[in-house]
Structures are given as C-alpha cells and as structure tokens.
Design an enzyme around this catalytic site. Structure first.
Site, PDB file in Angstrom:
ATOM      1  N   TYR A   1       3.757   8.760  -8.358  1.00  0.00           N
ATOM      2  CA  TYR A   1       4.652   9.127  -7.259  1.00  0.00           C
ATOM      3  C   TYR A   1       4.272  10.477  -6.657  1.00  0.00           C
ATOM      4  CZ  TYR A   1       8.353   5.567  -7.651  1.00  0.00           C
ATOM      5  OH  TYR A   1       9.088   4.414  -7.621  1.00  0.00           O
TER       6      TYR A   1
ATOM      7  N   LYS B   1      -0.298   1.362 -19.813  1.00  0.00           N
ATOM      8  CA  LYS B   1      -1.386   0.388 -19.785  1.00  0.00           C
ATOM      9  C   LYS B   1      -2.671   1.083 -20.239  1.00  0.00           C
ATOM     10  CE  LYS B   1      -2.216  -3.088 -17.005  1.00  0.00           C
ATOM     11  NZ  LYS B   1      -2.258  -4.307 -17.851  1.00  0.00           N
TER      12      LYS B   1
ATOM     13  N   ASP C   1       2.725  -4.793 -18.725  1.00  0.00           N
ATOM     14  CA  ASP C   1       2.885  -6.187 -18.280  1.00  0.00           C
ATOM     15  C   ASP C   1       3.518  -7.034 -19.383  1.00  0.00           C
ATOM     16  OD1 ASP C   1       0.564  -5.836 -19.769  1.00  0.00           O
ATOM     17  OD2 ASP C   1      -0.639  -7.275 -18.637  1.00  0.00           O
TER      18      ASP C   1
ATOM     19  N   ASP D   1      10.153   2.425 -12.889  1.00  0.00           N
ATOM     20  CA  ASP D   1      10.828   1.939 -11.687  1.00  0.00           C
ATOM     21  C   ASP D   1      10.926   0.414 -11.732  1.00  0.00           C
ATOM     22  OD1 ASP D   1      11.937   2.126  -9.063  1.00  0.00           O
ATOM     23  OD2 ASP D   1       9.986   1.605  -8.227  1.00  0.00           O
TER      24      ASP D   1
ATOM     25  N   ASP E   1      14.426  -2.034 -12.906  1.00  0.00           N
ATOM     26  CA  ASP E   1      15.024  -3.051 -12.023  1.00  0.00           C
ATOM     27  C   ASP E   1      15.080  -4.386 -12.742  1.00  0.00           C
ATOM     28  OD1 ASP E   1      15.354  -1.341  -9.845  1.00  0.00           O
ATOM     29  OD2 ASP E   1      14.535  -2.768  -8.412  1.00  0.00           O
TER      30      ASP E   1
HETATM   31  C1  IPM Z   1      14.764   4.297  -7.792  1.00  0.00           C
HETATM   32  C2  IPM Z   1      14.368   4.016  -6.372  1.00  0.00           C
HETATM   33  C3  IPM Z   1      13.539   5.190  -5.883  1.00  0.00           C
HETATM   34  C4  IPM Z   1      12.297   5.243  -6.738  1.00  0.00           C
HETATM   35  C5  IPM Z   1      13.198   5.159  -4.396  1.00  0.00           C
HETATM   36  C6  IPM Z   1      14.445   5.126  -3.536  1.00  0.00           C
HETATM   37  C7  IPM Z   1      12.331   6.323  -3.992  1.00  0.00           C
HETATM   38  O1  IPM Z   1      13.701   2.812  -6.295  1.00  0.00           O
HETATM   39  O2  IPM Z   1      15.445   5.314  -8.024  1.00  0.00           O
HETATM   40  O3  IPM Z   1      14.432   3.496  -8.658  1.00  0.00           O
HETATM   41  O4  IPM Z   1      11.339   4.496  -6.506  1.00  0.00           O
HETATM   42  O5  IPM Z   1      12.283   6.048  -7.675  1.00  0.00           O
HETATM   43 MG    MG Z   2      13.648   1.685  -8.107  1.00  0.00          MG
END
Ligand code: IPM
Ligand code: MG
Length: 367
Positions: free
Chosen positions: A142, A193, A226, A250, A254
């Site tokens: 990032y 990885k 993975d 990230d 999710d």
């Molecule tokens: C998160 C979001 C952020 C990230 C975005 C909004 C920059 O997806 O907090 O997971 O990728 O960190």
């Molecule tokens: Mg995110």
C-alpha cells in the site's frame, strides 16, 4: 473517569446514517452510566473533497492526533473515482493510518448465534466461529516505493507498486497478534507467500524468531496466503488469531467477515504504539465500506458501526462492562428477530437503520 476526547468522522455514503445510531448509544451512556465524552465531528473522504477540495485536512489529522480515540465511518464515493490517487476519498483513511502510526488493524470475525443461517456456509462450519485477523496497515504494498504509472519508451505504460517490510514492522504487528492470542485461544497463524516473495520469506523468519524468543507458550503455525483463503472457507474454526501483511489482510478479512453472514456486522480497531505518556493512538471503524448503492435510503445496518464503538470503549477506555453490554444488546436484538436488509432471512422482521439503532438502545435500557 476524566473527560475523554472523541473524534467522530462519519465520511461518505452510509457512514453518516450508521454513525447517527452511535449517537443514541453515547446518549444512553451519559444518561444511564454517567459516562460522557467531549465529542468533535468533522468531514473526511468525498464529503471533505466536496467542501474543501481535499480528502482530509491537516487540521483533521491534528485533531485525530490529540483525540483519545477516533471513530471512523467509511469513505468512498463514485463521484470521485475518476480523480488521481491523491484526491481519492480513500486517502483519508490511508493518511490517518499512516500519520498516526496505526499499524495493527484488529478485525474480528465472530458469528452471532442468531445469524448462523445468514452465512452462505453451512451452519455446522461456522457456528461459534471467533477469529481475529491482525492486519498490518501502514506498510507493505500500500505504501512501498517505488510506485506509480510510467510511460515506457515504446509508449506502453507500466504500473508499479512495491511490497516492502522491515524487521521492526513485522515484529511490532506480530507482537500484537501474540499478545491477543494469549488472551484468547493461544494460537497464531502467520500468513504470507514465502514461496514466491522475499518480503514473505523475511516475514516468516521474523515471526518465527520472535516466537522463539518471547512467545514460545503460544502455538504458532505458518500458512501461505492462498491456502489460508481456501482454509478459511473449508474449515474456519481451525483459526484463532491470524497475522498478516496489509494486502493479504485486506483480502482475507473481507473473506472472513462474509463467513459471519454480513459485512454489515463487523467492527475493527486500528492501534498504534503506546506513547511515552501512556496514550495509544487508536481508530475504530466498521469493515464495510460506504455502500453508495444504498446510501440515504435508511436501510443500512448500523451494527458494525455500533460494535466499532463498543471496541473503542474496550480498547481505548477500558470500559469492559459497557462494551460487554453493547455487544449483548446487539445479540439480544438479533435474537428477537429484527433484521436489516443485509442479514434478512424469511419469516423475520425487516427494519431500517434507525429502528435497529433504537432497538439496541431499548435492550440496553433493560439491563
Ligand atoms: C479497508 C478498505 C481500505 C483498505 C480502503 C478503503 C483504502 O478496503 O479498510 O479494508 O484497502 O485498506
Ligand atoms: Mg478492505
């Protein structure tokens, strides 16, 4: 308790509407528990771009620095998706993380009993699930340099991002994971990885060394990212604490959150290093984004934002009882069958954002 300074940054999309429900909870705290905050509120993301031309003002970063804790909504607005990277709404959260040194993002994925059927996975796979993902948030790809888009001599373009981690960056986030594991089920899975990336190889080495030196009482395993994604869907209950870098964290967070049935349910905390004066910078935000497609309709689920506030009480102010009460109130409301659209199941009562918020405070009042 001395007065605590809270900075509230609702942001874009559904951010402001779910944040409004937190106000009910802070009102309840002052009414019933005699706990009050000095609350300041400001604009971030697309809302700030529209008003000030920048995703976050330096002044807001300063306010965040001096606040005892920051409660963040969400940023992201399709109206700004065509602009350069420095002008994207998302810069607001990235800058806050970086400027405040918020390197450890704690993302719990916990299944509420009442929501077992809202998951796309079978109930017996996810019942009782309680995972904590610790994601590094100020390093990795990032922020790594070099980055950018350049034009090659032949006219073709090349996009570049760089994955970088140093020993100390890996150690400090791994420490957070090991410390948390000791208070949970005492097990950490470190994810990278190392089969294809040098930064992953270093990650694994550093975590292994730290473990041997200081945390040999904690169970440590290693997994390729993975495979971890696959294992999270196959048998999520094998995990307690997962520690990983920024990008994998990230993605995996999710994924893990969806095991619980809805992104709208999950809070997160991002912590910095403890300062000399004992303060620890901290920002709390739901895992979900600004959800522009449903913004302004009053149908968003406010639970992740409210649970983020509960995490804030727990980690920044050591108000364990009140945090427990809020979490219990959420569970109680779900048990009565109230559901926002995102967690709706046949036969239950579908409600909007404000009714859900009201119901949670009503449960709190009963306690
Ligand atoms: C998160 C979001 C952020 C990230 C975005 C909004 C920059 O997806 O907090 O997971 O990728 O960190
Ligand atoms: Mg995110």
């Amino acid at each position: 308790m001395s007065t605590k300074k809270l900075l509230i940054l609702p942001g874009d999309g559904i951010g402001p509407e779910v944040m409004r429900e937190v106000a009910r909870v802070t009102a309840w705290l002052s009414r019933k528990r005699d706990i009050t905050f000095e609350i300041d509120e400001d604009l971030v993301g697309g809302a700030s771009l529209a008003e000030y031309g920048v995703p976050i003002r330096d002044e807001v970063i300063e306010k965040a620095r001096t606040a005892d804790a920051v409660l963040f909504g969400s940023v992201g607005d399709p109206a700004w998706s065509h602009v350069g990277f420095d002008k994207r709404p998302e810069v607001a959260i990235l800058k806050l993380r970086q400027e405040l040194g918020l390197f450890a993002n704690l993302r719990p994925a916990k299944v509420f009993d009442a929501l077992v059927d809202a998951s796309t996975l079978k109930a017996d796979v996810i019942k009782g699930l309680d995972i904590m993902i610790v994601r590094e948030t100020v390093g990795g790809i990032y922020f790594g340099e070099p980055r950018g888009i350049e034009t090659l001599p032949n006219g073709e373009k090349r996009g570049i991002n760089t994955e970088v981690y140093t020993t100390s960056e890996i150690e400090r986030v791994a420490r957070v994971a090991f410390d948390l594991a000791r208070k949970r089920n005492n097990s950490v899975c470190s994810v990278e990885k190392c089969n294809v990336m040098e930064s992953g190889l270093l990650w694994k080495e550093v975590v292994t060394d730290l473990h041997a030196r200081e945390y040999s009482d904690v169970k440590l395993s290693h997994m390729l990212a993975d495979n971890c994604a696959m294992q999270l869907v196959r048998n999520p209950a094998q995990f307690d604490v997962i520690v990983t870098g920024n990008l994998f964290g990230d993605l995996l967070s999710d994924l893990a959150s969806m095991l619980t049935g809805s992104l709208g349910m999950l809070p997160s905390a991002t912590l910095g290093a403890v300062q000399e004066d004992g303060r620890r910078p901290a920002l709390y935000e739901p895992i979900h984004g600004s959800a522009p497609d449903i913004a302004g309709q009053g149908i968003a689920n406010p639970i992740a934002q409210i649970l983020s506030f509960a995490m804030l009480l727990r980690y920044s102010f050591d108000l364990q009882t009140e945090a427990d009460m809020i979490e219990a109130a959420v569970a109680a409301v779900l048990a009565t069958g109230l559901r926002t659209a995102d967690i709706m199941s046949p036969g239950l009562a579908r409600v909007g954002t404000d009714v859900m918020g009201e119901a949670i405070v009503r449960e709190l009042d009963k306690m």
